[in-house]
Design an enzyme around this catalytic site. Structure first.
Site, PDB file in Angstrom:
ATOM      1  CB  SER A  82      -0.971  -0.062   1.187  1.00 15.28           C
ATOM      2  OG  SER A  82      -2.043   0.820   1.000  1.00 15.28           O
ATOM      3  CG  ASP A 207      -7.210  -3.511  -2.851  1.00 17.04           C
ATOM      4  OD1 ASP A 207      -7.842  -2.691  -2.158  1.00 17.04           O
ATOM      5  OD2 ASP A 207      -5.969  -3.555  -2.881  1.00 17.04           O
ATOM      6  CG  HIS A 235      -5.597  -2.722   0.692  1.00 15.31           C
ATOM      7  ND1 HIS A 235      -5.260  -2.239  -0.560  1.00 15.31           N
ATOM      8  CD2 HIS A 235      -4.873  -1.989   1.582  1.00 15.31           C
ATOM      9  CE1 HIS A 235      -4.380  -1.255  -0.424  1.00 15.31           C
ATOM     10  NE2 HIS A 235      -4.119  -1.094   0.855  1.00 15.31           N
TER      11      HIS A 235
END
Length: 256
Positions: A82, A207, A235
């Site tokens: 991320s 996601d 995610h």
């Protein structure tokens, strides 16, 4: 005093540095660190201002990358999840000689939606920034719930993320805001076109923060890179699919 918290495990001949995402800390990797440290010399890092890396204010992406590099091995595979994916990518752009391979996990070179580019709507990110000032623990928890939504193990995955956050003191609001600002403004789509080292991009089909539509777009933009989509992950694929996740990294090690 501002020091980066850094833990090294294992004695593999290839170094692997793991960079976590927004609002979290290196404890998020505990579900896979034993397995990975049997194959690599593994480096767990709390990003500046997060977890145990105290004494930092909000940093730009470039400053965050430089701070992390201070304690890094001379050469390593850099894996960023991320927001951590942007930090790892920035290190590749500024210090390519320090990187054996780049792995981004549920990350985007441009998290914010733009013209003909899928992403998080800017007003959603701005809303998170506003809510941080009002009730930042609840805002962080909301963000974590978004990360696991839709998976078969959503509840237990969200619990694992929440446990990671609560294990250590919460980051300062300005650090969290600074991280959101990076997610809102940074765009590395063009700069990363010139990366020539092994580059593996991992995604979750479900996601909600990094839409799967970006995968074929980046396949075209970065033909030298490889992509892999975890069919039932959101995610945090390393939490929902730890065995498959580690297998991909061990396979990459054979190629660097």
């Amino acid at each position: 005093m501002n020091n980066i918290w850094w833990q090294t495990k294992g004695q593999g001949n290839v170094h692997l540095v793991l960079l976590h995402g927004w609002g979290l800390n290196a404890e998020v990797w505990r579900c896979i660190d034993e397995e990975l440290s049997s194959h690599f010399t593994l480096h767990l890092v709390d990003l500046p201002g997060f977890g145990r890396s105290r004494g930092f204010g909000a940093l730009s992406l470039a400053d965050m990358a430089e701070a992390v590099l201070q304690q890094a091995p001379d050469k390593a595979i850099w894996l960023g999840w991320s927001l951590g994916g942007l930090v790892a990518s920035q290190i590749v752009l500024t210090h390519p000689e320090r990187v054996q391979a780049l792995v981004t996990v549920a990350s985007s070179p441009c998290f914010s939606a733009r013209d003909e580019w899928p992403g998080i709507k800017p007003d959603v990110l701005a809303g998170f920034q506003q809510q941080l000032s009002d009730d930042f623990q609840r805002t962080v928890e909301r963000f974590l719930a978004l990360q696991t939504m839709g998976t078969e193990t959503a509840r237990q995955d969200a619990r694992a993320l929440k446990k990671t956050v609560l294990a250590l003191p919460m980051p300062e609001v300005d650090v969290l805001n600074g991280g959101l600002e990076i997610l809102k403004t940074v765009d590395l789509r063009q700069p990363l076109q010139n990366v020539s080292m092994p580059f593996l991009r991992l995604y979750g089909y479900l996601d909600g923060l990094v839409p799967r539509k970006v995968v074929p777009m980046l396949d075209k933009l970065w033909p030298h890179s490889e992509s892999y989509i975890f069919a039932k992950a959101a995610h945090a694929p390393f939490i929902s699919h730890p065995v498959e996740f580690c297998h991909l990294l061990v396979a990459l090690k054979q190629r660097v």
